[in-house]
Scaffold this motif. Sequence first.
Motif, PDB file in Angstrom:
ATOM      1  N   ASN A 181       0.842  -1.208   0.000  1.00  0.00           N
ATOM      2  CA  ASN A 181       0.000   0.000   0.000  1.00  0.00           C
ATOM      3  C   ASN A 181       0.874   1.254   0.000  1.00  0.00           C
ATOM      4  N   ARG A 182       1.686   1.383  -1.022  1.00  0.00           N
ATOM      5  CA  ARG A 182       2.720   2.421  -1.011  1.00  0.00           C
ATOM      6  C   ARG A 182       2.143   3.833  -1.103  1.00  0.00           C
ATOM      7  N   PHE A 183       1.110   4.032  -1.893  1.00  0.00           N
ATOM      8  CA  PHE A 183       0.515   5.366  -1.991  1.00  0.00           C
ATOM      9  C   PHE A 183      -0.039   5.790  -0.635  1.00  0.00           C
ATOM     10  N   PHE A 184      -0.715   4.877   0.038  1.00  0.00           N
ATOM     11  CA  PHE A 184      -1.284   5.154   1.349  1.00  0.00           C
ATOM     12  C   PHE A 184      -0.192   5.486   2.363  1.00  0.00           C
ATOM     13  N   ILE A 185       0.874   4.685   2.401  1.00  0.00           N
ATOM     14  CA  ILE A 185       1.965   4.924   3.343  1.00  0.00           C
ATOM     15  C   ILE A 185       2.677   6.230   3.024  1.00  0.00           C
ATOM     16  N   ARG A 186       2.851   6.527   1.752  1.00  0.00           N
ATOM     17  CA  ARG A 186       3.483   7.802   1.383  1.00  0.00           C
ATOM     18  C   ARG A 186       2.654   8.970   1.898  1.00  0.00           C
ATOM     19  N   LYS A 187       1.342   8.871   1.780  1.00  0.00           N
ATOM     20  CA  LYS A 187       0.452   9.932   2.270  1.00  0.00           C
ATOM     21  C   LYS A 187       0.575  10.076   3.784  1.00  0.00           C
ATOM     22  N   VAL A 188       0.602   8.952   4.511  1.00  0.00           N
ATOM     23  CA  VAL A 188       0.761   8.979   5.964  1.00  0.00           C
ATOM     24  C   VAL A 188       2.054   9.702   6.340  1.00  0.00           C
ATOM     25  N   LEU A 189       3.132   9.392   5.628  1.00  0.00           N
ATOM     26  CA  LEU A 189       4.437   9.973   5.931  1.00  0.00           C
ATOM     27  C   LEU A 189       4.508  11.441   5.545  1.00  0.00           C
ATOM     28  N   THR A 208       2.462  14.721  11.407  1.00  0.00           N
ATOM     29  CA  THR A 208       1.515  14.514  12.506  1.00  0.00           C
ATOM     30  C   THR A 208       1.086  15.808  13.194  1.00  0.00           C
ATOM     31  N   SER A 209       1.690  16.927  12.817  1.00  0.00           N
ATOM     32  CA  SER A 209       1.420  18.176  13.546  1.00  0.00           C
ATOM     33  C   SER A 209       0.055  18.767  13.229  1.00  0.00           C
ATOM     34  N   SER A 210      -0.483  18.478  12.044  1.00  0.00           N
ATOM     35  CA  SER A 210      -1.788  19.005  11.666  1.00  0.00           C
ATOM     36  C   SER A 210      -2.904  18.056  12.083  1.00  0.00           C
ATOM     37  N   GLU A 223       5.707   9.981  12.976  1.00  0.00           N
ATOM     38  CA  GLU A 223       6.508  10.740  13.948  1.00  0.00           C
ATOM     39  C   GLU A 223       7.969  10.310  13.917  1.00  0.00           C
ATOM     40  N   ALA A 224       8.191   9.016  13.809  1.00  0.00           N
ATOM     41  CA  ALA A 224       9.554   8.490  13.860  1.00  0.00           C
ATOM     42  C   ALA A 224      10.403   8.993  12.703  1.00  0.00           C
ATOM     43  N   PHE A 225       9.816   9.076  11.509  1.00  0.00           N
ATOM     44  CA  PHE A 225      10.593   9.465  10.334  1.00  0.00           C
ATOM     45  C   PHE A 225      10.615  10.977  10.116  1.00  0.00           C
ATOM     46  N   GLY A 226       9.570  11.682  10.511  1.00  0.00           N
ATOM     47  CA  GLY A 226       9.603  13.140  10.477  1.00  0.00           C
ATOM     48  C   GLY A 226       9.471  13.784   9.125  1.00  0.00           C
ATOM     49  N   PHE A 227       8.950  13.087   8.140  1.00  0.00           N
ATOM     50  CA  PHE A 227       8.672  13.717   6.850  1.00  0.00           C
ATOM     51  C   PHE A 227       7.451  14.631   6.985  1.00  0.00           C
ATOM     52  N   GLY A 228       7.367  15.652   6.160  1.00  0.00           N
ATOM     53  CA  GLY A 228       6.168  16.483   6.112  1.00  0.00           C
ATOM     54  C   GLY A 228       6.039  17.470   7.247  1.00  0.00           C
ATOM     55  N   GLU A 229       7.096  17.691   8.019  1.00  0.00           N
ATOM     56  CA  GLU A 229       7.022  18.620   9.145  1.00  0.00           C
ATOM     57  C   GLU A 229       7.728  19.945   8.861  1.00  0.00           C
ATOM     58  N   GLY A 230       8.238  20.107   7.625  1.00  0.00           N
ATOM     59  CA  GLY A 230       8.907  21.350   7.273  1.00  0.00           C
ATOM     60  C   GLY A 230      10.326  21.464   7.805  1.00  0.00           C
ATOM     61  N   ILE A 231      10.853  20.397   8.336  1.00  0.00           N
ATOM     62  CA  ILE A 231      12.229  20.357   8.839  1.00  0.00           C
ATOM     63  C   ILE A 231      12.875  19.088   8.289  1.00  0.00           C
ATOM     64  N   PRO A 232      14.209  18.989   8.354  1.00  0.00           N
ATOM     65  CA  PRO A 232      14.852  17.766   7.863  1.00  0.00           C
ATOM     66  C   PRO A 232      14.318  16.539   8.582  1.00  0.00           C
ATOM     67  N   PRO A 233      14.133  15.450   7.865  1.00  0.00           N
ATOM     68  CA  PRO A 233      13.620  14.228   8.498  1.00  0.00           C
ATOM     69  C   PRO A 233      14.623  13.659   9.493  1.00  0.00           C
ATOM     70  N   ARG A 234      14.179  12.733  10.305  1.00  0.00           N
ATOM     71  CA  ARG A 234      15.010  12.160  11.355  1.00  0.00           C
ATOM     72  C   ARG A 234      15.954  11.074  10.837  1.00  0.00           C
ATOM     73  N   THR A 235      15.831  10.738   9.559  1.00  0.00           N
ATOM     74  CA  THR A 235      16.598   9.615   9.008  1.00  0.00           C
ATOM     75  C   THR A 235      18.106   9.795   9.116  1.00  0.00           C
ATOM     76  N   GLY A 236      18.567  11.044   9.163  1.00  0.00           N
ATOM     77  CA  GLY A 236      20.005  11.291   9.223  1.00  0.00           C
ATOM     78  C   GLY A 236      20.550  11.446  10.623  1.00  0.00           C
ATOM     79  N   LEU A 237      19.685  11.349  11.635  1.00  0.00           N
ATOM     80  CA  LEU A 237      20.128  11.533  13.012  1.00  0.00           C
ATOM     81  C   LEU A 237      20.984  10.353  13.483  1.00  0.00           C
ATOM     82  N   THR A 238      21.974  10.656  14.299  1.00  0.00           N
ATOM     83  CA  THR A 238      22.808   9.608  14.884  1.00  0.00           C
ATOM     84  C   THR A 238      21.927   8.663  15.722  1.00  0.00           C
ATOM     85  N   GLY A 239      22.063   7.402  15.481  1.00  0.00           N
ATOM     86  CA  GLY A 239      21.303   6.410  16.236  1.00  0.00           C
ATOM     87  C   GLY A 239      19.952   6.067  15.642  1.00  0.00           C
ATOM     88  N   PHE A 240      19.515   6.796  14.594  1.00  0.00           N
ATOM     89  CA  PHE A 240      18.190   6.535  14.024  1.00  0.00           C
ATOM     90  C   PHE A 240      18.093   5.116  13.454  1.00  0.00           C
TER      91      PHE A 240
END
Length: 266
Positions: free
Chosen positions: A77-85, A89-91, A109-126
């Motif tokens: 369900n890639r289209f659905f998951i892409r929309k979720v990401l 979650t802020s809106s 929340e874990a990945f942080g896409f769509g929040e207007g800031i860099p995603p969490r994927t590059g964080l140390t320990g992610f």
Amino acid sequence: MSFAAVVPLGGYAGWTFLTRTLESQKTAFADSPQQLSDKEYFAANIAGVKTAEHLVGDYRLLSVALGAFGLDDDLQNRFFIRKVLEDGTSSADALSNKLSDKSYKALSEAFGFGEGIPPRTGLTGFADEIFSAYTERQFEISVGEKNEDFRLALNVERELAAIASGELSDDGKWYSVMGSAPLRSVFETALGLPESFSSLDIEDQLQTFRDKATTAFGSGDVSQFADPDRMEKLVRTFLLRAELSDMSTGLSSGSIALTLLSGAVS
């Protein structure tokens, strides 16, 4: 050869064996060739993923991402998951905020896409954080291939403990339980609730859960299950009732009651 959980017995005796060997089995699972290969790939590539589109376009990365939140069935369900990401979650209008299963919100929340800031994927320990959750849930799936009740029991020990010790109101904690299919299944079985129970009004369900929990465990609060003894009693009651439901219907009501009481005392 793929890892296979060792579950030689069913029922509460089998659960006792599993819990006694749990750490060694988890270590063997984490060290299996498939897990090591997936871990290496995820660690090497996830930091470069900056968009939801990129993530859903990589089957191996998406498999780990969804598996870490128990959403393996949504792999296609890639289209659905892409929309979720992408919604984040802020809106209040974000898709994950409208879904009863809060695993989608946790994923977003874990990945942080769509929040207007860099995603969490590059964080140390992610990478370690996500893959650790993935390994935990994949091990539970392996156990479930041998005994689905044990998989549910492992899930409730992990998921319910987090809810019970969280900061939500007690109503909020019960709604979290009711919104999780595995947790709901455990409670409905442990509390002896019929299949038709889920058709009741949501407020009536909440009150019934609270009343039944008070009778069975001494309190109607979800927070009580932060206590390991209360958690153990819930799991034991669930497994005993689940085992009885799988046994011959020739058991008398007296025999069933005696079995449950014997388990409660042991």
